[in-house]
Design a protein around this motif. Structure first.
Motif, short mmCIF file in Angstrom:
data_model
loop_
_atom_site.label_atom_id
_atom_site.label_comp_id
_atom_site.label_asym_id
_atom_site.label_seq_id
_atom_site.Cartn_x
_atom_site.Cartn_y
_atom_site.Cartn_z
N ALA A 198 -0.61 6.02 -8.64
CA ALA A 198 -1.75 5.42 -9.34
C ALA A 198 -1.81 3.91 -9.14
N ASN A 199 -0.63 3.29 -9.06
CA ASN A 199 -0.57 1.84 -8.91
C ASN A 199 -0.20 1.39 -7.50
N GLN A 200 -0.13 2.36 -6.59
CA GLN A 200 0.13 2.03 -5.17
C GLN A 200 1.42 1.25 -5.01
N MET A 201 2.46 1.77 -5.65
CA MET A 201 3.75 1.10 -5.61
C MET A 201 4.85 2.05 -5.14
N VAL A 202 5.87 1.46 -4.55
CA VAL A 202 7.07 2.19 -4.17
C VAL A 202 8.27 1.37 -4.62
N LEU B 214 14.26 -2.73 -5.96
CA LEU B 214 13.19 -3.34 -5.19
C LEU B 214 11.87 -2.67 -5.54
N SER B 215 10.82 -3.47 -5.52
CA SER B 215 9.47 -2.96 -5.74
C SER B 215 8.57 -3.42 -4.60
N CYS B 216 7.56 -2.62 -4.33
CA CYS B 216 6.58 -2.99 -3.31
C CYS B 216 5.21 -2.53 -3.81
N THR B 217 4.27 -3.45 -3.76
CA THR B 217 2.91 -3.16 -4.20
C THR B 217 1.96 -3.28 -3.02
N ALA B 218 1.15 -2.25 -2.84
CA ALA B 218 0.11 -2.28 -1.81
C ALA B 218 -1.21 -2.72 -2.44
N SER B 219 -1.90 -3.60 -1.74
CA SER B 219 -3.18 -4.07 -2.24
C SER B 219 -4.15 -4.24 -1.08
N GLY B 220 -5.44 -4.30 -1.43
CA GLY B 220 -6.48 -4.46 -0.41
C GLY B 220 -7.43 -3.27 -0.42
N THR B 221 -8.13 -3.13 0.67
CA THR B 221 -9.10 -2.06 0.79
C THR B 221 -8.39 -0.80 1.27
N ILE B 222 -8.08 0.08 0.32
CA ILE B 222 -7.24 1.24 0.59
C ILE B 222 -7.94 2.50 0.09
N ALA B 223 -8.08 3.48 0.98
CA ALA B 223 -8.63 4.77 0.56
C ALA B 223 -7.53 5.72 0.12
N ALA B 224 -6.40 5.64 0.79
CA ALA B 224 -5.27 6.52 0.46
C ALA B 224 -4.01 5.97 1.10
N ILE B 225 -2.88 6.35 0.56
CA ILE B 225 -1.59 5.99 1.14
C ILE B 225 -0.80 7.27 1.33
N ASN B 226 -0.29 7.48 2.53
CA ASN B 226 0.53 8.66 2.79
C ASN B 226 1.99 8.27 2.61
N ASN B 227 2.76 8.25 3.66
CA ASN B 227 4.18 7.90 3.55
C ASN B 227 4.37 6.44 3.17
N HIS C 233 3.46 11.26 -0.08
CA HIS C 233 2.55 11.13 -1.23
C HIS C 233 2.92 12.13 -2.33
N SER C 234 3.39 13.31 -1.94
CA SER C 234 3.74 14.33 -2.92
C SER C 234 5.15 14.17 -3.48
N GLY C 235 5.90 13.22 -2.94
CA GLY C 235 7.21 12.93 -3.50
C GLY C 235 8.41 13.46 -2.73
N THR C 236 8.18 14.03 -1.59
CA THR C 236 9.31 14.46 -0.76
C THR C 236 10.00 13.25 -0.18
#
Length: 123
Positions: A74-78, A20-33, A53-56
């Protein structure tokens, strides 16, 4: 606005794999969990896996050793790599993210959900 869009769901035989892939888009300053949840018919939505964000990472007990969560900051994906799928893994899978959005007062953290992607496992 912020959108989370999932992809990669579908029909798979028991024992098979899906990613599964998920892409975040829009007006985003940062993404944490970022996280994946799932909800089967008649059951509560449950956490599948979460990644900071650090990969834990942390996983729900039922998927430990079976699923792997990863992200591309970099691409705001999980992503969620699901192996050895079982009929009990069948559910709608939802992407979730804590997003820092700029606003007139600076920025604020908000939690967002995707619309979900169906995973069907045939036995």
């Amino acid at each position: 606005q912020v959108q989370l869009e999932e992809s990669g769901g579908g029909l798979v035989q028991a024992g098979g794999s899906l990613r599964l892939s998920c892409t975040a888009s829009g007006t985003i300053a940062a993404i944490n969990n970022m996280a994946w949840y799932r909800q089967a018919p008649g059951k509560q939505r449950q956490l599948v896996a979460r990644i900071t964000h650090s990969g834990t990472t942390n996983y729900g007990d039922s998927v430990k050793g079976q699923f792997t969560i990863s992200r591309d900051n970099a691409n705001q994906m999980v992503y969620l790599q699901m192996n050895s799928l079982k009929p009990e893994d069948e559910a709608v899978y939802y992407c979730n993210a804590d997003v820092l959005r700029p606003n007139t007062e600076g920025a604020s953290w908000n939690n967002y959900w995707g619309q979900g992607t169906q995973v069907t496992v045939s036995s």
